[in-house]
Scaffold this active site. Structure first.
Site, mmCIF file in Angstrom:
data_model
loop_
_atom_site.group_PDB
_atom_site.id
_atom_site.type_symbol
_atom_site.label_atom_id
_atom_site.label_comp_id
_atom_site.label_asym_id
_atom_site.label_seq_id
_atom_site.Cartn_x
_atom_site.Cartn_y
_atom_site.Cartn_z
ATOM 1 N N LEU A 152 0.858 -1.189 0.000
ATOM 2 C CA LEU A 152 0.000 0.000 0.000
ATOM 3 C C LEU A 152 0.898 1.245 0.000
ATOM 4 O O LEU A 152 1.235 1.781 1.051
ATOM 5 C CB LEU A 152 -0.881 -0.049 1.252
ATOM 6 C CG LEU A 152 -2.175 0.758 1.248
ATOM 7 C CD1 LEU A 152 -3.065 0.310 2.395
ATOM 8 C CD2 LEU A 152 -1.939 2.241 1.309
ATOM 9 N N ALA A 153 1.340 1.652 -1.185
ATOM 10 C CA ALA A 153 2.283 2.765 -1.299
ATOM 11 C C ALA A 153 2.157 3.320 -2.722
ATOM 12 O O ALA A 153 2.784 2.823 -3.646
ATOM 13 C CB ALA A 153 3.703 2.292 -1.017
ATOM 14 N N GLU A 154 1.311 4.320 -2.867
ATOM 15 C CA GLU A 154 0.935 4.790 -4.205
ATOM 16 C C GLU A 154 2.117 5.378 -4.980
ATOM 17 O O GLU A 154 2.246 5.172 -6.191
ATOM 18 C CB GLU A 154 -0.192 5.829 -4.107
ATOM 19 C CG GLU A 154 -1.547 5.240 -3.703
ATOM 20 C CD GLU A 154 -1.666 4.964 -2.216
ATOM 21 O OE1 GLU A 154 -0.770 5.400 -1.442
ATOM 22 O OE2 GLU A 154 -2.652 4.323 -1.800
ATOM 23 N N GLN A 210 -6.430 2.694 -6.307
ATOM 24 C CA GLN A 210 -7.770 2.214 -5.950
ATOM 25 C C GLN A 210 -8.861 3.275 -6.069
ATOM 26 O O GLN A 210 -9.971 2.987 -6.482
ATOM 27 C CB GLN A 210 -7.749 1.653 -4.537
ATOM 28 C CG GLN A 210 -6.953 0.360 -4.444
ATOM 29 C CD GLN A 210 -7.205 -0.371 -3.150
ATOM 30 O OE1 GLN A 210 -7.498 0.242 -2.129
ATOM 31 N NE2 GLN A 210 -7.067 -1.683 -3.173
ATOM 32 N N PRO A 240 -0.206 10.778 -3.027
ATOM 33 C CA PRO A 240 1.214 10.463 -2.781
ATOM 34 C C PRO A 240 1.993 10.183 -4.073
ATOM 35 O O PRO A 240 3.210 10.286 -4.089
ATOM 36 C CB PRO A 240 1.158 9.214 -1.897
ATOM 37 C CG PRO A 240 -0.198 9.235 -1.287
ATOM 38 C CD PRO A 240 -1.094 9.864 -2.317
ATOM 39 N N HIS A 299 -13.549 9.164 -1.066
ATOM 40 C CA HIS A 299 -13.881 8.127 -2.050
ATOM 41 C C HIS A 299 -14.820 8.700 -3.106
ATOM 42 O O HIS A 299 -15.588 7.973 -3.715
ATOM 43 C CB HIS A 299 -14.536 6.918 -1.386
ATOM 44 C CG HIS A 299 -13.633 6.151 -0.477
ATOM 45 N ND1 HIS A 299 -13.281 6.596 0.765
ATOM 46 C CD2 HIS A 299 -13.009 4.954 -0.635
ATOM 47 C CE1 HIS A 299 -12.474 5.707 1.350
ATOM 48 N NE2 HIS A 299 -12.291 4.709 0.513
#
Lengths: 337, 330
Positions: free
Chosen positions: B61-63, B85, B92, B132
Site C-alpha cells: 500500500l504505497a501509491e 484504488q 502520494p 472516495h
C-alpha cells in the site's frame, strides 16, 4: 554535534590491485575533480549558469563503483551526478556541452548540470527531485528481471533521500520481490545544510536496510579501493540474491551549491575531513607502492587538462536549441498506427 | 465475423486489458489488491489467474511506489498499468506522475519515454464521503506530457484502454465509478482501438452545445431528451480526452449551436470546464448567441457524507435541464 575522528569506514580493501588498475582509478578521480574545478571557473565567468552542485571530495565513490558494474547495468543517479556520468563513460564533451546548455549536450541542453541523461550508457538520469529516482530504479530493476536480463540496477541517493518516504517504500518492495537493485547511499553528512544528526533519529543507514531484510554494509567512501571492493561483492550478491545496500561515508568539501555560505558547519570540520581527501591519500598510497611518481602524475594531469580544454572548446562551439524545437519531445514523435 | 455483446463498462475495461495482455507480453499490472482480490471494484478480476503472478502483481500500500515502479518499468521496455484504488488516493503518487512521468521524454530529449497507464476510479454519488468521491482530473489535465482520458461508455472504455496501452506516453485513464455497473453497451469481441485525443458527438443538435465527460455525458443526454420534447435540440459532445482537448471538435459544435453549456461533476474553478470555456471564448467569439455557461460542483474541499449535502453537490439531470432552459430562453 560530534565529529568523527576519521571517516567511519568499516571494510578494508581485500583484493590486491594492479598498478595499471590503480592508476585508472586515480585517473578517474582526478578527471572528475579537475572537470569540476574548471566548472567553478566557468561558473564565475557566467559561461555555466544556474545551479551547480559539486562532487568534490566524493570522487572515490563514482570512481570505485563504476568499474565494479557491467556496462549494461542500468544506473539511476542524483542531482550531484557529474562524477557518476563521467566515470560511467558519458563522453566529457557531451557532459560539458550539457553544462553549457548546448544541443550537443547529453540531454540536448534541456537538463543542464542536474539532469544528465544518456541512453547509450544506460544512464537513467540525474534528477533534482530528492528520492524521486529510487522508485524508478526499482522499476527499472523489475523490468530487467521480467525481461530475463541478468543485470544490477544501481540506484544512487544521498543521506537526504533517506528521510523521504520513497526510500522506505523502495527498500521494502525490492526486498519483498527480490529485485536486482543495488542501493548506493552517498552519505556526505548533510542534506543541503541539515546535518544528518538533525534529520535522522537513527543515523545508521545500514540499520534501516536491515529493517527491510536487506544485507548492507558501511564503507569508507573516501577509499576508492574499499568502494570498488564492496561494490563488486554487493553487485555479485544482487545478481544472485536480490537487493543490497552500501552506505558510503563521504564528505563534500565545497558548498551544497554555488549559493551557500555554509553557516551550518565549521571550517575546522571541513579541514579535518581534508585529511581523508582521496586525491591526497590515494596518490600517497600509490607513491608508497612505487606505482606513481611526479613524472607519471604530471602526465596524467596533462592528459586530463587536454581533455577538459577540448571539452570546453566543444561546448563553446556548440549550438543552442532553436525555439522552434521548444515543443519537441513533450510527446513521442512516433505514434502507433 | 466480429461478435458484439452487451457488456458493462467494467467488463469492457477488463476485456480490453485482457486482449492486450494476450497480444503483448510486455503488458503487466501492479497495484493494491489487483491480483488475488481482482481489484477494489473487480476490474482486474481473473487476470492474475490467466496471466500469473509475474504479470499481475499485488503491491504494498504505497501509491508513490506503485506509480514510480511503473515508470521505471515503462522506461525499461514494459507496458505497465498502475492501478490506484481511488483517485482520492493518488496524491502520494503525484510527484512521480508530474515530476517524473510527465517530464521524462522532454528532459531526456527523447532518450526515454514512459509508456505507462495509470487507471483510477473517480466521482461521487456513491455515499463514499470525503475521500472516495473526488473528481481531481483537472490537476493532471494541467500538465503537459500527460494524456488524460475519461471514457463514458463500454465501447470507448475497451477501445481506449487498448489505445492507452499502445501509446508511447503516460496515460491517465479515469473511470467514473458510477459507470462501472450502471452503464451497459455493445462491445465487439477482439481488439479494436478508439483514439485517445478525439471528442465524439454523441447526440446531434442545433440549438445548444453541451460538453461533458464520463458519467456526466449520461446526465447530459437525459436532460437533452427532456428539452427535445419542447422543440429544443441539444448537441451533446463527449470530450473523452481532457489532455489534449480536441479543440477542433469543441469549436465546431460551439460554432454550430451558438450557445454552450459545459457540465462536469468537479468544482468549477480552474477546471476542465474553465479550459473548454476559454477555448470557446478564444475561437468562437463571433458565433456566440449567449454567455458560455458552466455547471459543476460547489467550491467545497470534498464531497460530504451527509445525504442532503452529497445530493446538493451532485450534478443531476434536473440541474442540467434547468441550465439548458435558462440558455434556451436567453
Amino acid at each position: 554535534m560530534s565529529i568523527p575522528a576519521q571517516a567511519p569506514g568499516q571494510v578494508a580493501a581485500t583484493s590486491p590491485v594492479s598498478k595499471e588498475h590503480a592508476l585508472e582509478l586515480l585517473r578517474s578521480m582526478l578527471r572528475i575533480r579537475r572537470f569540476e574545478e574548471r566548472c567553478v571557473e566557468l561558473y564565475s565567468e557566467a559561461r555555466i549558469r544556474g545551479f551547480l552542485h559539486l562532487y568534490i571530495g566524493e570522487e572515490a565513490i563514482a570512481a570505485g563503483v563504476m568499474p565494479a558494474l557491467q556496462s549494461d547495468d542500468p544506473i539511476v543517479s542524483t542531482y550531484r551526478e557529474h562524477g557518476h556520468a563521467l566515470a560511467r563513460g558519458i563522453p566529457m564533451n557531451a557532459v560539458m556541452a550539457e553544462m553549457f546548455g548546448k544541443v550537443q549536450g547529453c540531454s540536448h541542453g534541456r537538463g543542464g548540470s542536474m539532469h544528465l541523461f544518456d541512453a547509450a550508457t544506460r544512464f537513467y538520469g540525474g534528477s533534482a527531485i530528492v528520492g524521486g529516482g529510487l522508485p524508478l530504479a526499482v522499476g527499472v530493476g523489475l523490468g530487467e528481471l521480467m525481461q530475463q536480463r541478468h543485470t544490477v540496477t544501481a540506484s544512487f541517493f544521498g543521506d537526504g533521500a533517506v528521510a523521504e518516504g520513497e526510500f522506505h517504500e523502495c527498500l521494502n518492495l525490492a526486498a519483498l520481490w527480490k529485485l536486482p537493485v543495488l542501493f548506493l547511499c552517498e552519505n556526505n553528512r548533510y542534506a543541503m545544510g541539515t546535518a544528518i544528526e538533525r534529520a535522522l533519529a537513527n543515523v545508521d543507514v545500514t540499520a534501516k536496510a536491515a529493517a527491510y531484510n536487506i544485507a548492507a554494509e558501511a564503507v569508507d567512501g573516501m577509499d576508492v579501493l574499499a568502494v570498488e571492493d564492496a561494490t563488486r561483492r554487493a553487485a555479485d550478491a544482487v545478481r544472485n540474491d536480490g537487493p543490497r545496500l552500501i552506505e558510503f561515508h563521504t564528505y563534500r568539501y565545497r558548498a551544497h551549491s554555488m549559493y551557500d555560505p555554509e553557516l551550518y558547519r565549521s571550517k575546522e570540520e571541513v579541514e579535518r575531513w581534508r585529511d581523508y581527501d582521496p586525491l591526497v591519500t590515494f596518490p600517497a598510497q600509490l607513491r608508497a607502492l612505487g606505482y606513481l611518481d611526479d613524472v607519471s602524475l604530471t602526465a596524467i594531469e596533462h592528459e586530463i587538462a587536454v581533455e577538459i580544454d577540448a571539452a570546453i572548446a566543444y561546448a563553446d562551439a556548440g549550438t543552442l536549441e532553436p525555439v522552434s524545437d521548444l515543443t519537441r519531445f513533450v510527446y513521442s514523435e512516433t505514434r502507433p498506427a | 465475423m466480429t461478435c458484439v455483446a452487451e457488456k458493462t463498462y467494467i467488463e469492457a475495461i477488463r476485456d480490453g486489458i485482457r486482449e492486450e495482455m494476450r497480444r503483448d507480453e510486455r503488458v503487466m499490472i501492479l497495484g493494491e489488491d489487483v491480483g488475488a482480490k481482482g481489484g477494489v471494484f473487480g476490474v482486474t478480476e481473473g487476470l492474475q489467474k490467466e496471466f500469473g503472478e509475474a504479470r499481475v502483481l499485488d503491491s504494498p500500500l504505497a501509491e508513490s511506489l506503485i506509480v514510480g515502479v511503473a515508470i521505471g518499468a515503462a522506461m525499461n521496455g514494459l507496458r505497465p498499468i498502475a492501478e490506484i484504488q481511488f483517485q482520492d488516493f493518488i496524491m502520494p503518487a503525484v510527484d512521480q506522475i508530474i515530476s517524473e512521468a510527465a517530464k521524462m521524454r522532454y528532459r531526456s530529449n527523447g532518450d526515454w519515454g514512459v509508456p505507462m497507464v495509470v487507471r483510477s476510479p473517480f466521482g461521487g454519488g456513491v455515499h463514499g464521503a470525503l475521500y472516495h468521491s473526488q473528481s481531481i482530473e483537472a490537476i493532471f489535465a494541467h500538465i503537459p506530457g500527460l494524456r488524460v482520458v475519461v471514457p463514458s461508455n463500454p465501447y470507448d472504455a475497451k477501445g481506449m484502454i487498448i489505445s492507452a496501452l499502445r501509446d508511447p506516453d503516460p496515460v491517465l485513464y479515469f473511470e467514473h465509478k458510477r459507470c462501472y455497473r450502471a452503464i451497459k453497451g455493445e462491445v465487439p469481441d477482439g481488439e479494436y482501438t478508439v483514439p485517445l485525443d478525439r471528442a465524439r458527438v454523441v447526440r446531434e443538435g442545433e440549438d445548444i452545445a453541451l460538453f461533458s465527460y464520463g458519467m456526466m455525458v449520461h446526465t447530459s443526454l437525459e436532460a437533452a431528451d427532456r428539452l427535445a420534447a419542447d422543440g429544443f435540440s441539444c448537441e451533446v459532445v463527449d470530450l473523452r480526452s481532457l489532455r489534449p482537448f480536441d479543440r477542433p471538435a469543441i469549436v465546431a459544435s460551439a460554432r454550430k449551436c451558438g450557445k454552450v453549456l459545459i457540465v462536469q461533476e468537479a468544482n468549477l474553478a480552474v477546471s476542465v470546464a474553465s479550459e473548454v470555456a476559454a477555448i470557446i471564448a478564444e475561437d468562437c467569439f463571433d458565433s456566440l448567441d449567449a454567455p458560455v455557461m458552466r455547471l459543476g460542483g460547489p467550491e467545497i474541499p470534498a464531497m460530504p457524507f451527509s445525504p442532503p449535502l452529497e445530493q446538493f453537490y451532485l450534478v443531476t439531470p434536473n440541474k442540467v435541464e434547468a441550465k439548458l432552459r435558462e440558455l434556451a430562453a436567453y
